[in-house]
Design a protein around this motif. Sequence first.
Motif, short mmCIF file in Angstrom:
data_model
loop_
_atom_site.label_atom_id
_atom_site.label_comp_id
_atom_site.label_asym_id
_atom_site.label_seq_id
_atom_site.Cartn_x
_atom_site.Cartn_y
_atom_site.Cartn_z
N ASP A 268 9.38 4.48 7.83
CA ASP A 268 8.91 5.00 6.54
C ASP A 268 7.39 4.95 6.45
N ASN A 269 6.81 3.86 6.90
CA ASN A 269 5.36 3.73 6.82
C ASN A 269 4.65 4.74 7.72
N CYS A 272 4.94 8.14 6.04
CA CYS A 272 4.07 8.18 4.87
C CYS A 272 2.61 8.36 5.28
N GLU A 287 -0.83 0.97 -2.59
CA GLU A 287 0.08 1.28 -3.70
C GLU A 287 0.97 2.46 -3.37
N GLU A 290 3.67 1.35 -0.81
CA GLU A 290 4.72 0.54 -1.43
C GLU A 290 5.60 1.37 -2.35
N SER A 291 5.00 2.34 -3.04
CA SER A 291 5.78 3.21 -3.92
C SER A 291 6.79 4.02 -3.11
N TYR A 292 6.36 4.52 -1.95
CA TYR A 292 7.27 5.29 -1.10
C TYR A 292 8.37 4.39 -0.53
N ALA A 293 8.00 3.19 -0.12
CA ALA A 293 8.99 2.28 0.48
C ALA A 293 10.05 1.86 -0.53
N LYS A 294 9.67 1.75 -1.79
CA LYS A 294 10.61 1.30 -2.82
C LYS A 294 11.44 2.44 -3.40
N HIS A 295 11.10 3.65 -3.06
CA HIS A 295 11.82 4.79 -3.66
C HIS A 295 13.26 4.81 -3.16
N ARG A 296 14.19 4.96 -4.08
CA ARG A 296 15.60 4.86 -3.74
C ARG A 296 16.29 6.22 -3.65
N LYS A 300 14.14 10.44 0.53
CA LYS A 300 12.81 10.04 0.04
C LYS A 300 11.70 10.87 0.68
#
Length: 754
Positions: A268-269, A272, A287, A290-296, A300
């Motif tokens: 994911d990183n 991104c 930020e 982290e926003s992309y990693a937390k997207h459910r 994504k």
Amino acid sequence: MNHEDPIIDPLLEELLGQQQMPDLTARVVQAHQQRQAAKQSPKQNGQAKAPLSIAVSTATQTTSPETPSVESQSTSGVAATDAPTKRSGEFKRRLKRQRFFTAISSLSLSLCLLVMLGGVAYYTYQRFLPGQGIPLAADGNQKPSSGARDHEVKPDVDPQLADHNVPSNEAIVRNGSSVDDLVSPETVASNDAPSSGMSPAVGGMQNGGEIESVDQVAIADKSAPSYVKPRMWDSLRLDDRDVISEIDNAIANAWKSENVKPSPAATDNEFCRRTYLQLLGRIPTVEEIESYAKHRSKDKRTWLVDEILGNEKYKQEFASFWSARFANILVGRAGGMSDDSPIDRSALEGYLATAFEKNKPYNLLVKELITATGTTSPGSESFNPATNFLVSMVDGDAKLATAKTCSTFLGQQLQCAECHNHPTTGWNQDQFWSMNAFFRQTKLAKDRDSGKLAILDRDFVKNQASDAGEVYYEQPNGLVKVAYPQFVDGTKIPASGKVAEVDRRQELAQLIVNSDDFPKATVNRMWQHFFGVGFTQPVDDMGPHNPASHPELLDNLAVHFAESGFDMKRLMRWIVLSEPYALSSRQIDDNLADDPDAGQQLFARYYARQMEAEQLFHSLQMLAKNPGRGSAIIASSDERHTWLGQVNQKMGDDEDSETSTLDGGVTQSLLMMNGGLMRQATDAQAAVLKNVIASNMSPSDKVEHLFLAALSRRPTKKELNAISEILKSRSSEAAALQDIWWALLNSNEFILDH
């Protein structure tokens, strides 16, 4: 000479004898009377009449120094013919001198005649023999105009700029104004006179003639009839998911055919980081990662791409990066960077940014760039920033404009065909010069107020016998041929060079965007941006000599792009959401055959490569000036120009090529370690570092934050343990963190797009 002249001989005698000038009028009358008498009476007293010249000579001897009357000269002349003349020794000497000077005069006259004949022979050779101006063969059914002569075959002073072929009183209408209203009387007069040879100080221009100065250069009204009608493409019936699936299937079929397997999917990183780099020209903030990693969301990746392309907060940043990206394509990275450049780079980038912000259809943007008229100077009444594309390339005979337009918008390199038929590409001289004819109505002028250059449309008529603006070019064998406007696919337009009858650039622009090669070249170039390698290498040299790696996919994507209305954002979305784009950059044993350096690009992995100069600048500036969560990050265009001007420069060759210090060498290393931009990003007051040092995070969390900010990943356990030991051994945590931050930004991993 066997005879004596009755006029010249006595004249020479008296001149040599220093006597008074004889009355030639009287002697002409006398000679006439003697000729008439000779006709009536061939013999007198049984004797043959003396020659007329002897009679005149005798009369000259017996005449007093005073000017005698015609009657007395006639009487004495007749008397002299009745008796043999006794010539004195002095007279004989005079006669010898006379004959000597007569011989000298004849010899001189003969030499003059020989010189004149030689000049005529040389002129005839230059004019009529092969390679010297008059075409011996014409292409197609059209023939050169009677008496036409190509002044450009010789070393050209600059007929485009001086424009001696156009009458000085010609009215060229542009928004209701004519050239007579705009050009000074001195300039008008100069159009009919030979060029003064002035060369204005315009960087990179080779202007042999004086560029006219105008008070206000008006943008031309495109009032000529259109001969090439817009091509009507079908509407795209597929949705984006269908097009993306088509890409995935075509690439997968190539893997199967070549017996290779793709690398694993990127993390994911990694996805991104590369997506922010490719779409916004910078690495993501902590930020954003982290926003992309937390997207459910179930998908994504689609969410991230739509967020960047559709969210209002990214609109200006997106437009700023892509304006710089396309300015590089149009005028190069060094174009407009120097003070003496005719290009106003800021104005060009501002114009392109507006187009990308509004997502203007790409075919309309290209038509504006090709047909632009007006001045490059902001604030001018006729300011048109689109003129910055051609302003540095239409001087002289517009050869650079011809080559650049074909390579940029058609993916065809025609520049080699300027001098000879290309042995491998199939392009010939006639195709190059026929394309060049489209630019021959394009002229340069200088705005008096700003001193900036402007582009005008002017009639291009080679001679008064015909309106056809033909172009002559010389073949390697010396044969001169003629070319008229004809597109590379063979499509012709009327040959008239008058702007009111045929606007050649307008027709060329429509021919380009109508061509199948136009969307194909655009797709190929965009694919190269996202993958580092296009379907062809290089992307601007397409054709049978350089076949595409995935020809069917390239053709289908080109059609879909055209049917989408030339929607650039939609094309970007298709490519970024495809499966090959989301693969890891790590090569595996099963895809070692995927080697783009060997011309075998299978896209079985994401090709790691160095950041582009703009991406590096934007990333370092963002790390130095991060405004905080939720705010747009707009790179300063002025600072970008200053920095890029240090690392890029023009080569000054015929192809307008450039060189860069960002080539992986020593200069790049020094620039990265000690350059001003790196000092800004690693300074203790830089945004990222300052916030980390001042935070209440634990030392390990601070290190982790720095890794995410620089490399878009967290440190490995081994890296974290080693850095923890460094922090424990240093008395100042802030100084240690600053050193770690400097090391991360100077690492190979940071500068790579992977």
